[in-house]
Structures are given as C-alpha cells and as structure tokens.
Design a protein around this motif. Sequence first.
Motif, PDB file in Angstrom:
ATOM      1  N   CYS A 158       0.976 -58.365  91.476  1.00 37.42           N
ATOM      2  CA  CYS A 158       1.609 -57.512  90.465  1.00 37.42           C
ATOM      3  C   CYS A 158       1.644 -56.092  91.015  1.00 37.42           C
ATOM      4  N   ASP A 159       2.684 -55.799  91.769  1.00 36.72           N
ATOM      5  CA  ASP A 159       2.806 -54.478  92.392  1.00 36.72           C
ATOM      6  C   ASP A 159       2.864 -53.397  91.315  1.00 36.72           C
ATOM      7  N   ILE A 160       1.911 -52.477  91.353  1.00 37.51           N
ATOM      8  CA  ILE A 160       1.785 -51.515  90.270  1.00 37.51           C
ATOM      9  C   ILE A 160       2.980 -50.564  90.198  1.00 37.51           C
ATOM     10  N   ARG A 161       3.584 -50.251  91.332  1.00 33.94           N
ATOM     11  CA  ARG A 161       4.763 -49.370  91.307  1.00 33.94           C
ATOM     12  C   ARG A 161       5.947 -50.060  90.655  1.00 33.94           C
ATOM     13  N   GLU A 162       6.153 -51.330  91.010  1.00 33.12           N
ATOM     14  CA  GLU A 162       7.250 -52.079  90.396  1.00 33.12           C
ATOM     15  C   GLU A 162       6.991 -52.310  88.912  1.00 33.12           C
ATOM     16  N   LEU A 163       5.746 -52.616  88.572  1.00 29.55           N
ATOM     17  CA  LEU A 163       5.409 -52.811  87.161  1.00 29.55           C
ATOM     18  C   LEU A 163       5.665 -51.536  86.365  1.00 29.55           C
ATOM     19  N   THR A 164       5.236 -50.408  86.898  1.00 28.80           N
ATOM     20  CA  THR A 164       5.435 -49.129  86.215  1.00 28.80           C
ATOM     21  C   THR A 164       6.921 -48.849  86.010  1.00 28.80           C
ATOM     22  N   LYS A 165       7.719 -49.127  87.022  1.00 31.56           N
ATOM     23  CA  LYS A 165       9.164 -48.898  86.924  1.00 31.56           C
ATOM     24  C   LYS A 165       9.789 -49.781  85.852  1.00 31.56           C
ATOM     25  N   ARG A 166       9.418 -51.043  85.850  1.00 35.70           N
ATOM     26  CA  ARG A 166      10.026 -51.979  84.908  1.00 35.70           C
ATOM     27  C   ARG A 166       9.575 -51.710  83.473  1.00 35.70           C
ATOM     28  N   LEU A 167       8.308 -51.365  83.293  1.00 33.69           N
ATOM     29  CA  LEU A 167       7.844 -51.040  81.946  1.00 33.69           C
ATOM     30  C   LEU A 167       8.444 -49.736  81.447  1.00 33.69           C
ATOM     31  N   GLY A 168       8.748 -48.823  82.385  1.00 32.22           N
ATOM     32  CA  GLY A 168       9.369 -47.566  82.004  1.00 32.22           C
ATOM     33  C   GLY A 168      10.701 -47.749  81.300  1.00 32.22           C
ATOM     34  N   ARG A 169      11.365 -48.859  81.596  1.00 27.00           N
ATOM     35  CA  ARG A 169      12.656 -49.137  80.953  1.00 27.00           C
ATOM     36  C   ARG A 169      12.504 -49.432  79.468  1.00 27.00           C
ATOM     37  N   ILE A 170      11.298 -49.806  79.047  1.00 23.88           N
ATOM     38  CA  ILE A 170      11.053 -50.019  77.616  1.00 23.88           C
ATOM     39  C   ILE A 170      10.040 -49.000  77.084  1.00 23.88           C
ATOM     40  N   ASN A 171       9.951 -47.875  77.812  1.00 24.38           N
ATOM     41  CA  ASN A 171       9.116 -46.741  77.389  1.00 24.38           C
ATOM     42  C   ASN A 171       7.651 -47.107  77.197  1.00 24.38           C
ATOM     43  N   LEU A 172       7.132 -47.875  78.151  1.00 20.70           N
ATOM     44  CA  LEU A 172       5.727 -48.262  78.122  1.00 20.70           C
ATOM     45  C   LEU A 172       5.128 -48.028  79.499  1.00 20.70           C
ATOM     46  N   ALA A 173       3.914 -47.516  79.536  1.00 20.05           N
ATOM     47  CA  ALA A 173       3.204 -47.318  80.800  1.00 20.05           C
ATOM     48  C   ALA A 173       2.055 -48.313  80.890  1.00 20.05           C
ATOM     49  N   PRO A 174       1.792 -48.879  82.081  1.00 18.38           N
ATOM     50  CA  PRO A 174       0.676 -49.812  82.206  1.00 18.38           C
ATOM     51  C   PRO A 174      -0.665 -49.103  82.136  1.00 18.38           C
ATOM     52  N   HIS A 175      -1.684 -49.819  81.739  1.00 14.53           N
ATOM     53  CA  HIS A 175      -3.060 -49.340  81.813  1.00 14.53           C
ATOM     54  C   HIS A 175      -3.601 -49.804  83.165  1.00 14.53           C
ATOM     55  N   VAL A 176      -3.914 -48.872  84.037  1.00  8.84           N
ATOM     56  CA  VAL A 176      -4.246 -49.182  85.423  1.00  8.84           C
ATOM     57  C   VAL A 176      -5.752 -49.079  85.642  1.00  8.84           C
ATOM     58  N   LEU A 177      -6.330 -50.145  86.186  1.00 10.16           N
ATOM     59  CA  LEU A 177      -7.734 -50.120  86.586  1.00 10.16           C
ATOM     60  C   LEU A 177      -7.794 -49.822  88.080  1.00 10.16           C
ATOM     61  N   ALA A 178      -8.234 -48.624  88.403  1.00 12.23           N
ATOM     62  CA  ALA A 178      -8.272 -48.194  89.797  1.00 12.23           C
ATOM     63  C   ALA A 178      -9.228 -49.069  90.600  1.00 12.23           C
TER      64      ALA A 178
END
Length: 206
Positions: A158-178
């Motif tokens: 689950c590439d975090i950059r791709e996930l962030t981009k795709r969720l951005g289209r529905i105005n949602l940001a992922p919760h990221v565990l570093a």
Amino acid sequence: MKEETVMFDANGIRLEGRMAPATGRGGAVVSHPHPQMGGSMDNNVVEAICEGFQRLGFSTLRFNFRGTGRSQGRYDGGRGEQDDLRAAVDFLAGRTSAPVLLGGYSFGAWVTAKLYAREPLPYRLLLVSPPIDLLETPFEPLADGLIGVICGDRDAFCDIRELTKRLGRINLAPHVLAGADHFYIGREEELVITIGTILNAFLKNA
C-alpha cells in the motif's frame, strides 16, 4: 472483552465467527487478510481492530471467510467473500444497536470496499492497509461511508504516496503510522490508539 463463538449462513455456506457483545455504541464487523496467504480472523491486526472498537463500547464480530478455519466452502477470489461479509453484517445488525461499522484489513479491506461499491450500505467503513498495489481498490464510491484509512509508511502493498493521492480525490487523508509495514508486528497498540482517534472523531460528529 469476552468473545463467544458463533456460526451463521452466507447463501448456504456455514461461516465461523467470534462475537464480543457489548451495549450502547453499536457494532463492528472486522474482515481478515488474504486466506491463501495465511490470513484468518486470528490475525494480530484483526485482533487490534477489534480491540480498538471494543475499547469504545462497540460489539465486534470477526469471522473467517469461506474455506478458512471452520468456515465451509472454498476461496472465491473475492466474489463469494463479499457475500460472506454481507452475511456477517446482517448477522451482527440483528444483534446490536446502530450504528454498524465495517473494519477491514488488507484483503479484508479490499473485500469491504468492493462490497460497498457493489451495494452501497447504510454503514461506515474503516480500512487498514488496503492492498492497492496488488488489488484494485475503489475509493470514489466510498466517499460517503469512509471514516478513516490507516497505513504504515513502509507498507510494501500500500504505497503511502499513491494512497494519499487517491484519498485526496475524496477529501480524506490517511492516518500514517511512521515506520510501520504491512504487518504491524509490535505496533498493535499504536494501531488500537489510532483506531480510537478515528472512532472518537466519528462519534463526535455523528
């Protein structure tokens, strides 16, 4: 929270689950990772997701997809597994107060997303590490139901950059565990806390 073993039907297939009944908040159905890669309802992340819901007073139901554990049937590439999840949701909805939420991890997150896209349900979703690098996961149909997505920044599926981009289209940001990868070994308590944060925000605005 004490769990009890339950059995329920999905289009004639008998499925095995464990339910932890509670009073007040509602209920959550939690789906497990890929059964052909060792996934089952006994997975550490599934248990952490259940714990996150239970700490806030939700009843939980985790279950084995067809062909896993004591569940009948055989793996069906995600199609029959959507029917399994729908049966689990119906089973829990008849035994708990509203709201009912769907929590899925990895393959279980994908099945959850696919079911919601196929058949929009009056329920909310919380996804952990949807395997977008392996399985096409539709996010746009989830816009009205998705309350949170959790992912580690070292997740190989689950590439975090791709996930962030795709969720951005529905105005949602992922919760990221570093520093967390796809399996969250040793990071379970952080996952439980993150789930609590998401659920508290949802309950506050519900």
